[in-house]
Design a protein around this motif. Sequence first.
Motif, short mmCIF file in Angstrom:
data_model
loop_
_atom_site.label_atom_id
_atom_site.label_comp_id
_atom_site.label_asym_id
_atom_site.label_seq_id
_atom_site.Cartn_x
_atom_site.Cartn_y
_atom_site.Cartn_z
N VAL A 146 -2.56 -4.69 4.85
CA VAL A 146 -2.03 -3.76 3.82
C VAL A 146 -2.07 -2.33 4.34
O VAL A 146 -1.06 -1.61 4.29
CB VAL A 146 -2.84 -3.89 2.50
CG1 VAL A 146 -2.34 -2.88 1.47
CG2 VAL A 146 -2.74 -5.29 1.94
N ALA A 147 -3.24 -1.91 4.85
CA ALA A 147 -3.38 -0.54 5.36
C ALA A 147 -2.46 -0.32 6.56
O ALA A 147 -1.83 0.74 6.69
CB ALA A 147 -4.83 -0.28 5.75
N THR A 148 -2.37 -1.31 7.44
CA THR A 148 -1.55 -1.17 8.66
C THR A 148 -0.07 -1.02 8.32
O THR A 148 0.60 -0.11 8.83
CB THR A 148 -1.74 -2.40 9.56
OG1 THR A 148 -3.13 -2.63 9.72
CG2 THR A 148 -1.11 -2.18 10.93
N ILE A 149 0.43 -1.90 7.45
CA ILE A 149 1.84 -1.84 7.08
C ILE A 149 2.14 -0.54 6.34
O ILE A 149 3.18 0.09 6.54
CB ILE A 149 2.24 -3.09 6.24
CG1 ILE A 149 2.21 -4.33 7.14
CG2 ILE A 149 3.63 -2.93 5.62
CD1 ILE A 149 2.40 -5.64 6.41
N ALA A 150 1.20 -0.11 5.48
CA ALA A 150 1.38 1.15 4.75
C ALA A 150 1.51 2.33 5.71
O ALA A 150 2.34 3.22 5.53
CB ALA A 150 0.21 1.37 3.79
N MET A 151 0.68 2.32 6.77
CA MET A 151 0.73 3.41 7.76
C MET A 151 1.99 3.36 8.60
O MET A 151 2.51 4.38 9.04
CB MET A 151 -0.51 3.35 8.66
CG MET A 151 -1.79 3.79 7.97
SD MET A 151 -3.19 3.93 9.12
CE MET A 151 -3.57 2.22 9.43
N LEU A 152 2.50 2.14 8.86
CA LEU A 152 3.67 1.98 9.73
C LEU A 152 5.01 2.09 8.99
O LEU A 152 6.05 2.15 9.64
CB LEU A 152 3.61 0.64 10.47
CG LEU A 152 2.59 0.54 11.61
CD1 LEU A 152 2.55 -0.87 12.14
CD2 LEU A 152 2.92 1.51 12.73
N LEU A 153 4.99 2.10 7.65
CA LEU A 153 6.25 2.17 6.90
C LEU A 153 7.14 3.36 7.31
O LEU A 153 8.34 3.18 7.52
CB LEU A 153 5.97 2.22 5.39
CG LEU A 153 5.95 0.89 4.65
CD1 LEU A 153 5.75 1.11 3.16
CD2 LEU A 153 7.23 0.10 4.86
#
Length: 377
Positions: free
Chosen positions: A42-49
């Motif tokens: 969740v945190a990773t995808i949020a940062m990479l969006l």
Amino acid sequence: MDLISNLSLGFGVAFTPINLLYAFIGCLLGTLIGVLPGVGPVATIAMLLPATYALPPVSALIMLAGIYYGAQYGGSTTAILVNLPGESSSVVTVIDGYQMARQGRAGPALAAAGLGSFFAGCVGTLILAGFAAPLTEVAFKFGPAEYFSLMVLGLIGAVVLASGSLVKAIAMIVLGLLLGLVGTDVNSGVARFSFDIPELTDGIGFITLAMGVFGYGEIIANLGKSEEHREVFTNKVQGLMPTKQDFKRMLPAVMRGTALGSALGILPGGGALLSAFAAYTVEKKTKLQPGEVPFGKGNIRGVTAPESANNAGSQTSFIPLLTLGIPPNAVMALMVGAMTIHNIQPGPQVMTSNPQLFWGLIASMWIGNAMLVILNL
């Protein structure tokens, strides 16, 4: 024949060099995120969006999807080797996986997790490709009464899962419900039990609790011992392949875990976490074969079943997203955000208006699963 022609279109899209590259990047990042306890997809995808703005829509979604199901693979590595669940759905893998590592069977445990995950991921993707539309109708029939029943089933499952004192098991469930009350009330928007601490308004994260109970508890217990009695794994993992007997025990567990994960992944709020716990509960209730190690003592079925279930669940959770535009969990909600960034309206029209995206994403999951089993083994 429509399915075959659609899949050939999808593989044509997924096998382009740029999409293969982003599938690999997503799988690699997902594995690393899974291995790192407490970070999560969740945190990773949020940062990479924001980084996906510059990418083609298909490549962006292939990479983000790879991060999600790749994290399910990577989470088992630290769970087995060092008793630290890298991903919330790998918490239950700790119970038997770490015991296998302590007995010098870390290699077979890792291989069992990887192979079970690969099979379940492939089956989950096949279900997504062939039965997406009719399966979503089943999920739609779940109303408040069904979800309440599902929650009660989960709590009963937690009692069954616990070993030892029944009173302690019920006490821990009540404690879990009390911890779940911390945060902001959905209906009124009032902060409950946050004690004016801003960080508590979002509630207490499951992975934070898992890290404290399984991870730091183990570290502190280890440090409390004298140096010669501490458990430190310094040897290389050797002998990856499970034995013939292991395969005989693994196969039914993988099948059951895959079936459970595929069904629970479609339901909103289900996904990988509920699938893993349900699969372990089912295995625990299944009769032990002669000479088989008890659960909690290093049973290989306790590794393969939840790992198969969480991977199947992560694949089939794309069904309500791609066919209805309804995200069943937090990661899928971020995927909706990624689609919106690229002016794609999630829902039934994706299949007809943008078939390259829909079938390219599905085809990339098979390629990603093959990459992940090689990466992890």
